[in-house]
Design an enzyme around this catalytic site. Structure first.
Site, PDB file in Angstrom:
ATOM      1  N   PRO A  82       0.842  -1.193   0.000  1.00 25.75           N
ATOM      2  CA  PRO A  82       0.000   0.000   0.000  1.00 25.75           C
ATOM      3  C   PRO A  82       0.883   1.250   0.000  1.00 25.75           C
ATOM      4  O   PRO A  82       1.897   1.273   0.697  1.00 25.75           O
ATOM      5  CB  PRO A  82      -0.802  -0.115   1.306  1.00 25.75           C
ATOM      6  CG  PRO A  82      -0.104  -1.128   2.132  1.00 25.75           C
ATOM      7  CD  PRO A  82       0.696  -1.989   1.208  1.00 25.75           C
ATOM      8  N   HIS A  83       0.536   2.201  -0.828  1.00 21.02           N
ATOM      9  CA  HIS A  83       1.402   3.373  -0.925  1.00 21.02           C
ATOM     10  C   HIS A  83       0.595   4.610  -1.268  1.00 21.02           C
ATOM     11  O   HIS A  83      -0.458   4.513  -1.903  1.00 21.02           O
ATOM     12  CB  HIS A  83       2.497   3.154  -1.958  1.00 21.02           C
ATOM     13  CG  HIS A  83       1.977   2.762  -3.301  1.00 21.02           C
ATOM     14  ND1 HIS A  83       1.664   1.457  -3.616  1.00 21.02           N
ATOM     15  CD2 HIS A  83       1.701   3.479  -4.409  1.00 21.02           C
ATOM     16  CE1 HIS A  83       1.227   1.391  -4.854  1.00 21.02           C
ATOM     17  NE2 HIS A  83       1.226   2.619  -5.372  1.00 21.02           N
ATOM     18  N   ALA A  84       1.086   5.747  -0.871  1.00 18.58           N
ATOM     19  CA  ALA A  84       0.407   7.002  -1.195  1.00 18.58           C
ATOM     20  C   ALA A  84       1.349   8.169  -0.964  1.00 18.58           C
ATOM     21  O   ALA A  84       2.304   8.081  -0.185  1.00 18.58           O
ATOM     22  CB  ALA A  84      -0.827   7.164  -0.321  1.00 18.58           C
TER      23      ALA A  84
END
Lengths: 153, 488
Positions: free
Chosen positions: A68-70
């Site tokens: 998960p990345h942002a």
């Protein structure tokens, strides 16, 4: 650009066993953990950014891995969180397998290149079966960091 | 008679020689046709190889089989979306244009050679079509990059005009051998050839697509074999029903290549290789067949005819054919210059030779001469001419792509990084084959520590981080493609 993932992963940013069993629940748990450890500031902003990204495209990339990345200003610097789940969390990976190793990457808007390199290096690193196996068998946070350090090209 | 082993040895050496010489002289931009023909001539009975080969019937059979492959592979590789806008112009060029070329050259040849007009027209018909393999290989080589719709137009023209030349040759041959044939009979024959060719090619092409997708063959290797046999089947059925087999095969290739089919990638690879093998074999054979000493006496008339074809017949035909098009004068000049002659004329010239028609040996040698001149002057100069006329695109700018992109307000485009899942269907495929939407662009691939500026041929690896410039709309489709699981 020389960027070492191991430099951005701190021992207190490692969760050896997650409680969550579902994707958004897992993101929530990670966010709570990060805010609790002072890794991130704005809880809702961070959750929203990660969840938005997760809705756009599943970050489960197969072989029991999810990244998960942002990009969000809820963090001040590029941060990584390592988490594990022995039961596995459904990140809707293409191979249908639940994710056992979760690597969260978040970065402020002004660190785009670091963010992309970290993402690329991590996904490259986790391609290797021995790395994945070692990470699943690690017993403590320092061991996790050592495994990554020794496998970084 | 040579033993089989000697024959295999000679053939393999010649093919490997062709590839190696092609590799080492690629930078000179020599058209493959010329290179392979040259090697054939050198290997031949008057060259250093001293290989004696004068079996016209065998050469003709090899040529026909090779042409089936080349046209079928060319069709497979033709992108309908690209050729659709210029379809009409290509069609006029490959029918009317070929016809006028044949007439002009025919009249001129009968005058120059002092032969009856019908024999002149026979010669004109034989050299009237441009060569698909020569045009494809030159336009797709790395030192030519054309603007706009020129490349698809020229490729479609060259792929579709051989049937017309074949028809004209057969028609004129019939007029010579049985002069009783009237014009109405020839018109009927034309409609039969083209109509049947188109109908059978399109129908059977669709049938092949249908079968390929439903066969569920256990071995991947059987798919190309099935296709190969289908191509032969389409050619022979059409031919036996008096249709144009080459037209049918080419159209079937286009239908199959532009359909969603299983194992498309391995299919395209297979036929790409086969088309190369066909080109090498065909040109080598034709090179072996010719006797350079027979060409010497006809040099004068050969040069005259070549000049007339290159500077009068072809340009006038192109200008007439494209009179209602929007092409600029420069573009028309360029189209006229890419009138490469190739294998089809040489193969066609073997028909009257075998039929024992008077003047046919003269015609064969002249045709061969013209093909050589055309490849030498037109083939070699196409890259330069395209630059002089200002029709080539600048060589790609290799500057690093931006990692940052701020969309102006109201623009629905963003730059987004996407990780390629390990088991994604796009893994190990070149970008062009991944099937990403048209309106998206991969500006950068981040692979471990390396930044790669991708081209269409860049192979995607598992775990690559792709930087996409895309609209929100296409993003969905991109994700869907990235997250499609690899076929077993």
């Amino acid at each position: 650009m020389e960027l070492r993932i191991s430099n951005f992963l701190k021992p207190d940013a490692v969760i050896m066993e997650m409680h969550a069993t579902e994707k958004l629940e897992a993101i929530r748990e990670l966010v709570d953990f990060m805010v609790g450890k002072n890794i991130a500031r704005n809880r809702e902003q961070l959750f929203e950014a990660l969840a938005k990204r997760e809705n756009l495209e599943s970050t489960g990339i197969g072989e029991g891995i999810a990244i998960p990345h942002a990009r969000t200003d809820a963090v001040d610097d590029l941060v990584l969180v390592f988490a594990r789940s022995s039961a596995g969390i459904d990140f809707s990976s293409i191979d249908g397998k639940p994710s056992h190793i979760i690597f969260l990457i978040a970065s402020p808007e002004n660190k785009k290149s670091e963010y992309i390199i970290a993402l690329a290096k991590l996904s490259r690193l986790l391609r290797k079966l021995p790395v994945r196996e070692q990470l699943r068998n690690a017993t403590n946070p320092q061991e996790v960091i050592n495994i990554i350090k020794s496998n970084e090209e | 008679m040579l033993s089989l082993e000697i024959l295999i040895l000679v053939v393999s050496i010649l093919i490997i020689l062709c590839i190696l010489i092609f590799k080492f002289f690629d930078y000179l931009g020599i058209p493959v046709l010329l290179l392979f023909l040259g090697i054939g001539i050198l290997a031949g009975s008057e060259g250093i190889g001293r290989i004696h080969f004068d079996n016209i019937r065998q050469a003709q059979s090899i040529g026909i089989i090779a042409l089936i492959f080349i046209l079928f592979a060319g069709g497979l590789d033709t992108h309908w979306q690209q050729v659709k806008p210029i379809f009409k112009h290509a069609l006029i060029l490959s029918t009317f244009g070929v016809f006028t070329t044949a007439i002009f050259v025919g009249i001129f040849a009968s005058f120059i050679l002092r032969i009856p007009i019908l024999y002149g027209l026979l010669f004109g018909s034989i050299v009237s079509s441009t060569d698909a393999s020569a045009v494809f290989s030159i336009l797709r080589s790395k030192n030519v990059r054309l603007r706009g719709t020129l490349a698809p137009l020229l490729e479609l023209e060259s792929g579709s005009n051989d049937p017309m030349a074949i028809f004209l040759t057969i028609a004129v041959t019939q007029l010579i051998t049985s002069p009783a044939n009237g014009l109405s009979q020839i018109m009927f024959f034309f409609i039969l050839q083209m109509g049947l060719g188109a109908a059978i090619g399109l129908t059977l092409g669709k049938l092949v697509v249908f079968m390929l997708n439903r066969l569920r063959l256990f071995y991947e290797g059987l798919y190309p074999v099935f296709c190969l046999a289908s191509a032969f089947l389409i050619y022979s059925i059409t031919y036996l029903l008096n249709g144009s087999g080459f037209l049918a095969v080419y159209l079937a290739g286009i239908v199959i290549g532009n359909s969603q089919i299983v194992k498309k990638r391995s299919l395209l690879r297979f036929f790409d290789g086969l088309a190369w093998l066909s080109q090498i074999t065909m040109f080598l054979t034709l090179g072996l067949l010719v006797y350079p000493s027979h060409l010497l006496p006809i040099t004068g008339t050969g040069v005259l005819l070549s000049i007339f074809l290159m500077f009068v017949a072809r340009p006038v035909s192109v200008l007439l054919s494209l009179i209602f098009s929007k092409y600029t004068l420069r573009e028309r000049i360029f189209i006229a210059w890419v009138g490469l002659r190739g294998a089809v004329p040489i193969i066609l010239a073997t028909f009257p030779l075998l039929a024992g028609i008077p003047n046919s040996e003269l015609i064969f040698n002249l045709v061969f001469f013209i093909v050589l001149i055309s490849a030498l002057f037109q083939g070699w100069s196409i890259p330069i001419i395209s630059r002089i006329l200002g029709l080539s695109e600048p060589i790609e700018n290799k500057c690093a792509s931006p990692i940052e992109f701020e969309p102006p307000p109201g623009v629905d485009t963003e730059l987004i990084e996407l990780i390629v899942p390990f088991e994604s269907n796009v893994v190990n495929k070149p970008i062009v084959e991944a099937g990403f939407p048209q309106d998206c662009l991969i500006v950068l691939i981040v692979r471990g520590e390396n930044f790669i500026v991708p081209s269409g041929g860049t192979i995607i690896e598992p775990g690559d981080t792709l930087l996409f410039l895309t609209s929100k709309n296409s993003l969905k489709k991109i994700n869907e493609i990235l997250h499609r699981w690899k076929e077993a």
